[in-house]
Design an enzyme around this catalytic site. Structure first.
Site, PDB file in Angstrom:
ATOM      1  N   LYS A 162      54.304  40.897  40.892  1.00 15.55           N
ATOM      2  CA  LYS A 162      54.291  40.498  42.307  1.00 15.55           C
ATOM      3  C   LYS A 162      54.624  39.013  42.463  1.00 15.55           C
ATOM      4  CE  LYS A 162      49.936  41.643  43.092  1.00 15.55           C
ATOM      5  NZ  LYS A 162      49.515  42.084  41.757  1.00 15.55           N
TER       6      LYS A 162
ATOM      7  N   ARG B 226      43.771  43.473  49.367  1.00 12.25           N
ATOM      8  CA  ARG B 226      43.346  44.190  48.162  1.00 12.25           C
ATOM      9  C   ARG B 226      42.222  45.172  48.446  1.00 12.25           C
ATOM     10  NH1 ARG B 226      45.059  39.900  44.258  1.00 12.25           N
ATOM     11  NH2 ARG B 226      44.559  40.499  42.142  1.00 12.25           N
TER      12      ARG B 226
ATOM     13  N   ARG C  89      51.395  36.289  29.202  1.00 12.37           N
ATOM     14  CA  ARG C  89      51.735  35.466  30.376  1.00 12.37           C
ATOM     15  C   ARG C  89      51.213  34.040  30.214  1.00 12.37           C
ATOM     16  NH1 ARG C  89      50.200  37.720  36.199  1.00 12.37           N
ATOM     17  NH2 ARG C  89      48.030  37.665  35.506  1.00 12.37           N
TER      18      ARG C  89
HETATM   19  P1  AMP Z   1      45.806  37.313  40.983  1.00 18.99           P
HETATM   20  O1  AMP Z   1      46.421  35.988  40.698  1.00 18.99           O
HETATM   21  O2  AMP Z   1      46.429  37.993  42.181  1.00 18.99           O
HETATM   22  O3  AMP Z   1      45.761  38.199  39.776  1.00 18.99           O
HETATM   23  O4  AMP Z   1      44.284  37.024  41.401  1.00 18.99           O
HETATM   24  C1  AMP Z   1      43.389  36.397  40.506  1.00 18.99           C
HETATM   25  C2  AMP Z   1      41.954  36.588  40.946  1.00 18.99           C
HETATM   26  O5  AMP Z   1      41.762  35.980  42.244  1.00 18.99           O
HETATM   27  C3  AMP Z   1      41.521  38.030  41.158  1.00 18.99           C
HETATM   28  O6  AMP Z   1      41.102  38.640  39.949  1.00 18.99           O
HETATM   29  C4  AMP Z   1      40.366  37.861  42.140  1.00 18.99           C
HETATM   30  O7  AMP Z   1      39.216  37.348  41.506  1.00 18.99           O
HETATM   31  C5  AMP Z   1      40.887  36.769  43.050  1.00 18.99           C
HETATM   32  N1  AMP Z   1      41.683  37.325  44.177  1.00 18.99           N
HETATM   33  C6  AMP Z   1      43.021  37.206  44.390  1.00 18.99           C
HETATM   34  N2  AMP Z   1      43.394  37.825  45.520  1.00 18.99           N
HETATM   35  C7  AMP Z   1      42.259  38.366  46.035  1.00 18.99           C
HETATM   36  C8  AMP Z   1      41.971  39.143  47.185  1.00 18.99           C
HETATM   37  N3  AMP Z   1      42.936  39.514  48.038  1.00 18.99           N
HETATM   38  N4  AMP Z   1      40.686  39.524  47.387  1.00 18.99           N
HETATM   39  C9  AMP Z   1      39.700  39.151  46.557  1.00 18.99           C
HETATM   40  N5  AMP Z   1      39.900  38.435  45.448  1.00 18.99           N
HETATM   41  C10 AMP Z   1      41.163  38.034  45.175  1.00 18.99           C
END
Ligand code: AMP
Length: 210
Positions: free
Chosen positions: A14, A89, A124
């Site tokens: 993404k 999410r 990554r």
């Molecule tokens: P990501 O970079 O999208 O993998 O997000 C990393 C971490 O940020 C996730 O594992 C969650 O702890 C938090 N996070 C990111 N987006 C959300 C969201 N929409 N709702 C809740 N927590 C989020």
């Protein structure tokens, strides 16, 4: 104003595809993961509060994240549209999105197999300064461990470990798949096979979001 939502498991690409959309079109990328990491890095009041969730791979509480996205869309000088990477999410976050402005919406689901996810996440690396994402196997930076874009040393995210990935996948299945099913039910979800290489996926996404 157009809203593009990218759905997909952790490691589905993404963030990488959102960067490409932002570069090609005049839509602004809003990555909730990046917003959270920036707050944690700054050690802000909110950063200290959310780190206990994000560092363990748990979702940050809905009301905090909805507020962050809303403020970002309203405060940034967004004219043409924005790309949501990592949001919504949960079904409560979908409700929260109804107060965030958009006249048109395109939702894209990057479908990817679990063995591919784990392999991608474990290799990554990313730039803490500009957010650019690399991979030590198939998206290698020009200089070893240095960001091509800003020259900062690349690091591994502290939630990109095998144990935490497993937890993030379980949470994705429980909380985010219902959101994807909801969009599918509305008939406005475009789905594509994101097991393929970055540029092949990009060729398809470019047509879907333009
Ligand atoms: P990501 O970079 O999208 O993998 O997000 C990393 C971490 O940020 C996730 O594992 C969650 O702890 C938090 N996070 C990111 N987006 C959300 C969201 N929409 N709702 C809740 N927590 C989020």
């Amino acid at each position: 104003m157009k809203r593009i939502i990218l759905f997909g498991a952790p490691g589905s690409g993404k963030g990488t595809q959102a960067d490409k959309i932002e570069k090609e079109f005049s839509y602004r990328k809003i990555s909730t993961g990046d917003l959270i990491r920036a707050e944690v890095y700054k050690k802000s009041v909110i950063g200290k509060k959310i780190e206990e969730f994000s560092s363990k791979g748990l979702l940050v509480p809905n009301e905090i994240i909805i507020e962050m996205v809303k403020n970002k869309v309203l405060s940034d000088d967004i004219k043409e549209g924005y790309i949501l990477d990592g949001f919504p999410r949960t079904l409560d976050q979908v409700k929260g999105l109804s107060v965030v402005p958009a006249e048109e919406e395109v939702a894209v689901f990057l479908r990817v197999d679990e063995d591919v996810i784990v392999k991608r996440i474990l290799s990554r690396v990313s730039c803490e300064n500009c957010g650019k994402i690399f991979n030590t196997i198939f998206r290698i930076p020009a200089k070893v461990n240095i960001c091509d874009q800003c020259g900062t040393t690349l690091t591994k995210r502290n939630d990109d470990t095998e144990d935490i990935i497993k937890k993030r996948i379980i949470i994705y299945r429980a909380e985010t798949l219902p959101v994807i099913n909801y969009y599918r039910g509305k008939g406005n979800l475009r789905e594509l096979d994101a097991n393929r290489d970055i540029n092949t996926v990009w060729e398809e996404i470019r047509e879907l979001v333009k």
